[in-house]
Design a protein around this motif. Structure first.
Motif, PDB file in Angstrom:
ATOM      1  N   ASP A   1       0.830  -1.204   0.000  1.00 21.31           N
ATOM      2  CA  ASP A   1       0.000   0.000   0.000  1.00 21.31           C
ATOM      3  C   ASP A   1       0.866   1.257   0.000  1.00 21.31           C
ATOM      4  O   ASP A   1       0.569   2.236  -0.693  1.00 21.31           O
ATOM      5  CB  ASP A   1      -0.932  -0.001   1.229  1.00 21.31           C
TER       6      ASP A   1
ATOM      7  N   GLU B   1       2.371   1.750  -3.330  1.00 25.20           N
ATOM      8  CA  GLU B   1       1.359   2.226  -4.266  1.00 25.20           C
ATOM      9  C   GLU B   1       1.083   3.710  -4.060  1.00 25.20           C
ATOM     10  O   GLU B   1       0.926   4.477  -5.009  1.00 25.20           O
ATOM     11  CB  GLU B   1       0.072   1.413  -4.079  1.00 25.20           C
ATOM     12  N   GLU B   2       1.084   4.150  -2.766  1.00 26.62           N
ATOM     13  CA  GLU B   2       0.870   5.566  -2.486  1.00 26.62           C
ATOM     14  C   GLU B   2       2.022   6.411  -3.013  1.00 26.62           C
ATOM     15  O   GLU B   2       1.827   7.488  -3.576  1.00 26.62           O
ATOM     16  CB  GLU B   2       0.704   5.776  -0.981  1.00 26.62           C
TER      17      GLU B   2
ATOM     18  N   SER C   1       4.013   5.719  -5.439  1.00 27.98           N
ATOM     19  CA  SER C   1       4.031   5.730  -6.904  1.00 27.98           C
ATOM     20  C   SER C   1       3.008   6.704  -7.472  1.00 27.98           C
ATOM     21  O   SER C   1       3.180   7.204  -8.582  1.00 27.98           O
ATOM     22  CB  SER C   1       3.775   4.324  -7.436  1.00 27.98           C
ATOM     23  N   LYS C   2       1.957   6.972  -6.714  1.00 29.61           N
ATOM     24  CA  LYS C   2       0.905   7.860  -7.205  1.00 29.61           C
ATOM     25  C   LYS C   2       1.152   9.330  -6.866  1.00 29.61           C
ATOM     26  O   LYS C   2       0.472  10.194  -7.392  1.00 29.61           O
ATOM     27  CB  LYS C   2      -0.450   7.430  -6.625  1.00 29.61           C
ATOM     28  N   GLU C   3       2.155   9.640  -5.956  1.00 32.79           N
ATOM     29  CA  GLU C   3       2.341  11.018  -5.544  1.00 32.79           C
ATOM     30  C   GLU C   3       3.011  11.826  -6.665  1.00 32.79           C
ATOM     31  O   GLU C   3       3.812  11.313  -7.444  1.00 32.79           O
ATOM     32  CB  GLU C   3       3.201  11.097  -4.282  1.00 32.79           C
ATOM     33  N   THR C   4       2.679  13.107  -6.697  1.00 34.06           N
ATOM     34  CA  THR C   4       3.234  14.007  -7.699  1.00 34.06           C
ATOM     35  C   THR C   4       4.615  14.485  -7.270  1.00 34.06           C
ATOM     36  O   THR C   4       5.076  14.215  -6.151  1.00 34.06           O
ATOM     37  CB  THR C   4       2.308  15.206  -7.903  1.00 34.06           C
TER      38      THR C   4
END
Length: 536
Positions: A66, A69-70, A72-75
């Motif tokens: 998790d 995954e977080e 990898s999604k952050e800008t």
């Protein structure tokens, strides 16, 4: 003819057979794939069924997955914010370890720390510490071995390495710091202790591995593994710092080796020579790397810090050059002036002593450096301008003429006496990324200067230990810091001789040896003075 018509038929039959065999192989492969899928499906069903038996058990690594995954999604902006928050948390932890409460942390302290880290990473001057120390109350200790003039000095705490004109390499050990408490019967010693030494061979001995002529310069690596010396025999010798045994002898230079310096934090070495070249070496591999060309005269001084660059001075070509190793480029900075031979005057009407040679150099940070000349000029340079941004003339004053005029005539004509000449700046040293500069000549003192906060001028701070604290010509200075932040002190190590390191055209009364000067902070120095007055 019959064979001509029968071959196609047989070929067709073979292709058909091959096609049939290929289809069989495909079928068998499909069967294997379907069986593998069925077995994998059955294993998945077993895992699902086994997982459903225990609903409370969480799958392994679910938190890490998790989190990944977080992340990898952050800008990019969120990532910078997260890293900055982690950095601030680390600073708070460091401050907490120092005995402060987290509630008492001031934002100015964190902002100052951030600025210092950014400046250190970019190689900029950020330590303005010149006003924190008492230089007049420093302690001075003389050490010597009975050899000739000391021509170079280097330090790797707690060891000092000196080289002499009679081919000695000497290793000294400084007393323990902080010193032990004094007792009624014994006071803590301050004099360095000689550990071991190595001496060169006779001049002209081709079979001797070490130096056979005067040793001119020395440098020591920060990790304490290597000591390097250079001499008039064109040799650059790498020594084991622990045992003073020779590891490698390089003979790539075609003339005397004049200067040595290590890139800060590494075992990369830069050397300058009278053959007008600068050479690069990697001591981890004990290998030669590259040669840099550009100077039109002997390269007598060299300095470097953490960046992949070094700065050199070329004696009578009156240039300083900044070498960018990675870019394979160089920046040329021109000193001197007044080459037409006409006497010039300063604004106040005094005679201007023209610059004939750039002799010594030291890097303050990656963008500023300071040079010393034979006319006593102490000049501050920046990499953005080709001329010095500030110069202090006659930094070490004027010396009386070396020889009086004489005549064989009975009634010699009355001529004006020889004018006094400026003392050369014979040695320079700095504390990396700090605003302190130390210079030496033969006026009996080590002078201390500081760079102003705007980094545009040099101002005098004072002298170490007062007048006549150093006897002889200062042929080398090296400086290092030791102790904790609150009770830190500066240790200035000086190499002296009765003659200059590059020649005997000047002889003065003095000592062949060295001095260790310990400079304490103002609070500690004032406390020590108060205790001495109370005892008196």
């Amino acid at each position: 003819m019959s064979s001509f018509f029968t071959l196609p038929g047989s070929a067709k039959r073979k292709r058909a057979d091959a096609t049939g065999s290929k289809s069989k192989k495909i079928r068998s492969t499909d069967a294997q794939t379907s069986s593998a899928k069925q077995s994998r499906k059955s294993r998945d069903e077993d895992e699902i069924s086994s997982g459903s038996e225990d609903d409370d058990a969480a799958p392994r690594g679910s938190d890490d997955e998790d989190e990944d995954e977080e992340l990898s999604k952050e800008t990019a902006a969120e990532k910078r914010l997260r890293l900055a928050q982690q950095y601030l948390d680390n600073i708070r932890e460091e401050v907490d370890d120092g005995g402060f409460d987290a509630a008492e942390i001031d934002r100015d302290l964190i902002a100052e720390r951030l600025k210092e880290d950014v400046a250190a990473e970019k190689g900029r001057l950020y330590r303005f510490i010149a006003d924190d120390f008492l230089f007049n109350n420093a302690t001075s200790t003389l050490f010597r071995m009975g050899s000739r003039a000391t021509t170079g000095i280097a330090v790797c705490d707690p060891y000092i390495y000196t080289v002499t004109s009679d081919r000695y390499l000497v290793k000294w050990k400084l007393p323990a710091y902080p010193p032990p408490l004094a007792t009624a019967n014994k006071l803590p010693g301050r004099k360095p202790k000689r550990v071991r030494y190595a001496r060169g061979g006779r001049n002209g001995d081709q079979y001797f591995e070490g130096h056979t002529q005067e040793i001119i310069c020395v440098a020591a690596s920060e990790d304490g593994k290597f000591v390097v010396t250079g001499g008039r025999d064109n040799k650059l010798i790498v020594w084991n710092a622990e045992t003073l045994t020779i590891l490698k002898v390089f003979k790539q230079h075609r003339a005397a080796v004049m200067g040595l310096t290590f890139r800060r934090g590494t075992n990369e070495l830069y050397s300058s020579s009278a053959d007008r070249t600068v050479k690069l070496w990697s001591l981890n591999e004990l290998a030669y790397v590259d040669t840099l060309f550009g100077h039109q005269d002997e390269v007598v001084g060299i300095a470097a810090l953490s960046g992949e660059r070094c700065v050199t001075v070329g004696a009578r070509d009156r240039t300083a050059r900044l070498w960018k190793i990675v870019d394979e480029t160089q920046l040329v900075f021109r000193g001197g002036g007044g080459s037409d031979g006409k006497p010039r005057q300063n604004k106040d009407g005094s005679i201007r002593h023209e610059e004939g040679s750039l002799d010594v150099v030291a890097m303050i940070d990656e963008e500023h450096f300071v040079t010393g000349s034979d006319n006593g000029n102490l000049s501050l340079w920046t990499v953005h301008k080709k001329k010095p941004i500030h110069t202090i003339p006659l930094s070490h004053g004027l010396a009386s003429p070396l020889l009086e005029r004489s005549s064989a005539e009975i009634d010699p004509p009355q001529e004006p006496p020889c004018p006094s000449q400026p003392r050369y700046v014979t040695a320079l040293a700095i504390i990396p990324y700090a605003n302190l500069i130390f210079s030496g000549s033969w006026d009996g003192v080590i002078r201390v200067w500081k760079v102003t906060p705007d980094k545009k001028k040099i101002e005098a701070v004072g002298t170490i230990c007062g007048e006549d604290s150093v006897r002889g010509v200062v042929n080398g200075i090296t400086v290092f810091e030791r102790g904790e932040k609150d009770d830190a002190e500066i240790v200035v190590c000086v190499g002296t001789g009765k003659v200059m390191r590059l020649g005997k055209w000047l002889q003065v009364s003095g000592r062949n040896g060295g001095y260790v000067m310990e400079v304490t902070k103002k609070q500690l120095g004032q406390a020590a003075v108060a205790e001495a007055e109370d005892d008196a």
